[in-house]
Enzyme design. Structure first.
Site, PDB file in Angstrom:
ATOM      1  N   GLU A 256      54.055  55.537  10.287  1.00 30.76           N
ATOM      2  CA  GLU A 256      53.768  55.028   9.031  1.00 30.76           C
ATOM      3  C   GLU A 256      53.708  53.416   8.919  1.00 30.76           C
ATOM      4  O   GLU A 256      54.737  52.962   9.151  1.00 30.76           O
ATOM      5  CB  GLU A 256      54.756  55.696   7.804  1.00 30.76           C
ATOM      6  CG  GLU A 256      54.600  56.992   7.548  1.00 30.76           C
ATOM      7  CD  GLU A 256      55.073  57.645   6.339  1.00 30.76           C
ATOM      8  OE1 GLU A 256      55.939  56.673   5.776  1.00 30.76           O
ATOM      9  OE2 GLU A 256      55.131  58.828   6.167  1.00 30.76           O
TER      10      GLU A 256
ATOM     11  N   ASP B 133      60.331  50.456  -3.959  1.00 30.06           N
ATOM     12  CA  ASP B 133      60.896  50.180  -2.761  1.00 30.06           C
ATOM     13  C   ASP B 133      62.599  49.445  -3.153  1.00 30.06           C
ATOM     14  O   ASP B 133      62.618  48.584  -3.863  1.00 30.06           O
ATOM     15  CB  ASP B 133      60.105  49.419  -1.546  1.00 30.06           C
ATOM     16  CG  ASP B 133      59.104  50.037  -0.950  1.00 30.06           C
ATOM     17  OD1 ASP B 133      59.516  51.044  -0.184  1.00 30.06           O
ATOM     18  OD2 ASP B 133      57.956  49.700  -1.065  1.00 30.06           O
TER      19      ASP B 133
ATOM     20  N   TYR C 236      54.894  64.365   1.662  1.00 27.48           N
ATOM     21  CA  TYR C 236      56.172  63.474   2.051  1.00 27.48           C
ATOM     22  C   TYR C 236      57.135  63.801   1.140  1.00 27.48           C
ATOM     23  O   TYR C 236      56.993  63.310  -0.189  1.00 27.48           O
ATOM     24  CB  TYR C 236      55.722  62.292   2.087  1.00 27.48           C
ATOM     25  CG  TYR C 236      56.868  61.235   2.351  1.00 27.48           C
ATOM     26  CD1 TYR C 236      58.216  61.217   2.201  1.00 27.48           C
ATOM     27  CD2 TYR C 236      56.326  59.811   2.896  1.00 27.48           C
ATOM     28  CE1 TYR C 236      59.159  60.619   2.557  1.00 27.48           C
ATOM     29  CE2 TYR C 236      57.338  58.645   3.226  1.00 27.48           C
ATOM     30  CZ  TYR C 236      58.632  59.142   2.904  1.00 27.48           C
ATOM     31  OH  TYR C 236      59.588  58.204   3.376  1.00 27.48           O
TER      32      TYR C 236
END
Lengths: 398, 270
Positions: free
Chosen positions: B49, B60, B175
């Site tokens: 990734e 994030d 995911y």
């Protein structure tokens, strides 16, 4: 005539708005959407909101005829919607109360907020104190330095102010950090967004809470002048005070002008005039106009007014621009400062630097129109917070 | 068949789980990226990734934010990331590369231009953090046209109905974000993960990768026992951050190799 009914059920204003967030936030936003749908027309909720606006904020805010300034300018009459007279000194409190009341009904004990100039942070800290909730305010570390007095106000009110050190250390980074907090603490935390941006339902919800500005104006204009204004003028950063004034007028054909921060001039690249010079993209949960480079990175903006220093804009403004229902213009730092000093001089009112952008456009427009035309300017906040900035711009140190 | 599906099919035959390391493109510096990617493969990565740096990485945590800022200091943008993948492909035709990033760089490039160029460079899948399924109908059309897998996130808070919706759109693998919060958070609850994966599997037939909160061999092994793939991001990015430039490759190799061993120690569940 088609009645304006945006956003759609997924929060779209034409191609703008929507919900562009990571999966981790979807459930929280869905919960908020459902709860807001439930309360937005609930009689008890609306009655409590109205009571708080009247007794705590001091509404209705008056419309004031700036006669001396209008005469000096020699043209249309300038009327000021006095949001600067609200408790905490700006329109931001209207929305903060609305969202805090919703947070209480949703059983959330902790509120978080992002702030640029500090006005929304102060409003959030204020309502947190008012309702006995814990409050954390995220603020870019650059803004923490620029707005030291407001940081102290928030702390006095019991809030924790967290300086954000990432990115450009301004409003957009504070928003990123608040989102991260919310993702992590979503069970007990309500995120009070201060402007009409962000993922659905925020742009709609903040608009609805700020629409009191326009609704009062319609009644007050009818009562005092027997007619509605010819032009509505308001500054636009994220755009909450502007949409608050515009929205109740949207189905009329009254001209609406949003005034953006042209900073040191559009051509200098040092500005925050998103609708004038940006391109559509996706940031902070919605599709809207953004100030970005050719690779889609968000670039740093500049305005003398921290509250307008934001690279995005509410999606409803993006739609109003594209559909030509509203027009958007730029006012430079220098022009805003000139209007700031004029209002002090002719009317004894110290306006916020944000609102000074709207005043500056009114000052440009008024002389081109006849004396019987009425310009209604949203005086969205008072300028006490801007003393240091204005003094510095005039070369004065305390 | 896509490279991603080929990899998962092969692993299934071998009764092994996939290890998917994440790095940010351009971190620590653009010139090092292809060697770093090859090093990941050498250490046992099944899929890579590759994070696309963005000025406002909202989902994030601090480690990946800093990685993004380091990459942006080198002015790494989406078209450079695509070139990095193109370079990597000159010596590797088998390891899938998935781009992970935010919507706006793709919006600025345009869906068609991006998808065509990504395919040409050898990109296999794209995960765009802030394109949830509701806003992805058009986007997924372009990816499908160019035979790129659309990877989607699922979270502990995703309700049943949405899982089914994601199942219709997702390709390659999904995911599963095992934690609330941002990347790099701590405290993974394995029992929660196990319960949720069972629920996901009733809707989703493609492999399920689990990420967020996997920081050491123990958690990597435990997650490998539950999921089809283990995604490790912040821990690797932190290793890059604290390593001297000359030691990045060897330190990352050592870390990924130890995670590989841990993943392979997992019993063949599922």
């Amino acid at each position: 005539m088609k009645i304006y009914d945006l956003p759609d059920s997924q929060g779209h204003f034409g191609p703008y708005g929507g919900v562009f967030v990571a999966e981790t936030l979807i459930a929280a936003l869905e919960d908020l959407r459902v709860q807001y749908e439930r309360y937005r027309n609930d009689a008890d909720f609306l009655a409590e909101f109205a009571y708080e606006l009247k007794h705590y904020v001091g509404r209705p805010s008056p419309i004031y005829h700036a006669k001396r300034w209008s005469e000096h300018l020699g043209g249309a009459q300038i009327l000021l919607k006095r949001e600067d007279l609200n408790h905490t000194g700006a329109h931001k409190i209207n929305n903060a109360i609305g969202q805090a009341l919703l947070a209480r009904r949703m059983g959330k004990s902790r509120i978080i907020a992002e702030t640029g100039a500090g006005q929304h942070g102060v409003a959030s800290a204020t309502v947190a104190a008012r309702y006995g909730m814990q409050c954390v305010v995220y603020m870019g570390s650059t803004d923490v330095q620029r707005q030291a007095a407001n940081v102290y106000r928030m702390k006095l009110l019991g809030a924790t102010v967290v300086p954000v050190e990432s990115g450009s250390r301004t409003l957009k980074d504070a928003l990123n950090e608040a989102m991260r907090d919310w993702v992590t603490n979503v069970e007990d935390t309500f995120y009070i967004i201060g402007t009409v941006a962000g993922p659905h339902p925020y742009p709609m919800m903040v608009r609805d809470f700020q629409a009191i500005i326009g609704r009062e104006s319609i009644l007050q204009m009818q009562e005092e002048y027997g007619r509605q204004p010819d032009v509505l003028i308001a500054c636009v950063g994220g755009g909450s005070n502007a949409i608050g004034l515009f929205y109740p007028y949207i189905d009329s054909d009254i001209r609406m002008v949003g005034v953006e921060a042209a900073g040191l001039g559009i051509e200098s690249g040092q500005h925050a005039a998103t609708l004038t010079s940006g391109k559509p993209g996706v940031l902070h949960g919605n599709r809207t106009y953004l100030i970005q480079d050719e690779n889609g990175q968000i670039v740093e903006t500049h305005s003398i007014s921290a509250g307008l220093d934001y690279p995005g804009v509410g999606p409803e403004h993006a739609w109003l621009k594209d559909s030509n229902r509203a027009e958007y213009v730029g006012i430079t730092d220098a022009e805003a400062l000139e209007a700031f000093h004029s209002l002090c001089h002719y009317e004894g009112i110290i306006p916020a630097l944000e609102s000074s952008h709207a005043l500056a456009y009114a000052a440009r427009l008024a002389p081109t129109l006849s004396r019987n035309k009425l310009l209604l300017v949203n005086l969205s906040g008072r300028g006490d917070k801007d003393m240091a900035t204005v003094a510095q711009a005039s070369g004065i140190t305390f | 068949m896509s490279r991603i599906t080929t990899v998962f099919d092969k692993l299934r035959q071998q009764k092994r789980k996939a290890l998917i390391p994440f790095i940010t493109a351009g971190d620590p510096e653009p010139a090092m990226m292809t060697s770093l990617m090859h090093e990941l493969v050498k250490a046992g990565a099944d899929i890579i990734e590759l994070g696309v740096p963005f000025s406002d990485p909202m989902a994030d945590g601090p480690s990946i934010q800093r990685a993004s800022e380091r990459a942006l200091k080198h002015h790494v943008c989406l078209k450079d990331v695509l070139t990095m993948v193109e370079d990597f492909r000159k010596n590797n035709q088998s390891t899938p590369v998935v781009l992970m990033g935010y919507a706006n760089p793709i919006e600025a490039m345009g869906y068609e231009t991006f998808a065509a160029r990504a395919k040409e460079c050898g990109v296999d899948g794209v995960l765009t953090v802030d394109y949830p399924p509701e806003e992805s109908a058009e986007w997924v059309k372009y990816l499908r046209r160019h035979k790129i897998d659309a990877i989607f996130l699922l979270s502990p808070t995703t309700p049943q109905a949405r899982i089914a919706h994601v199942a219709q759109l997702a390709q390659g693998y999904v995911y599963y974000v095992s934690l609330k919060g941002v990347t790099g958070s701590l405290n993974l609850d394995l029992r929660d993960v196990a319960n949720k994966l069972a629920q996901l599997r009733s809707h989703i037939s493609i492999p399920i990768g689990v990420g967020f909160g996997i920081r050491d061999r123990t958690t990597a092994k435990a997650v490998a026992e539950l999921a089809d793939a283990v995604v490790v991001g912040s821990r690797i990015v932190e290793e890059i951050e604290k390593s001297a430039k000359t030691e990045v490759l060897s330190n990352v190799y050592r870390l990924v190799k130890s995670l590989r061993t841990a993943v392979d120690e997992a019993g063949p569940a599922h």
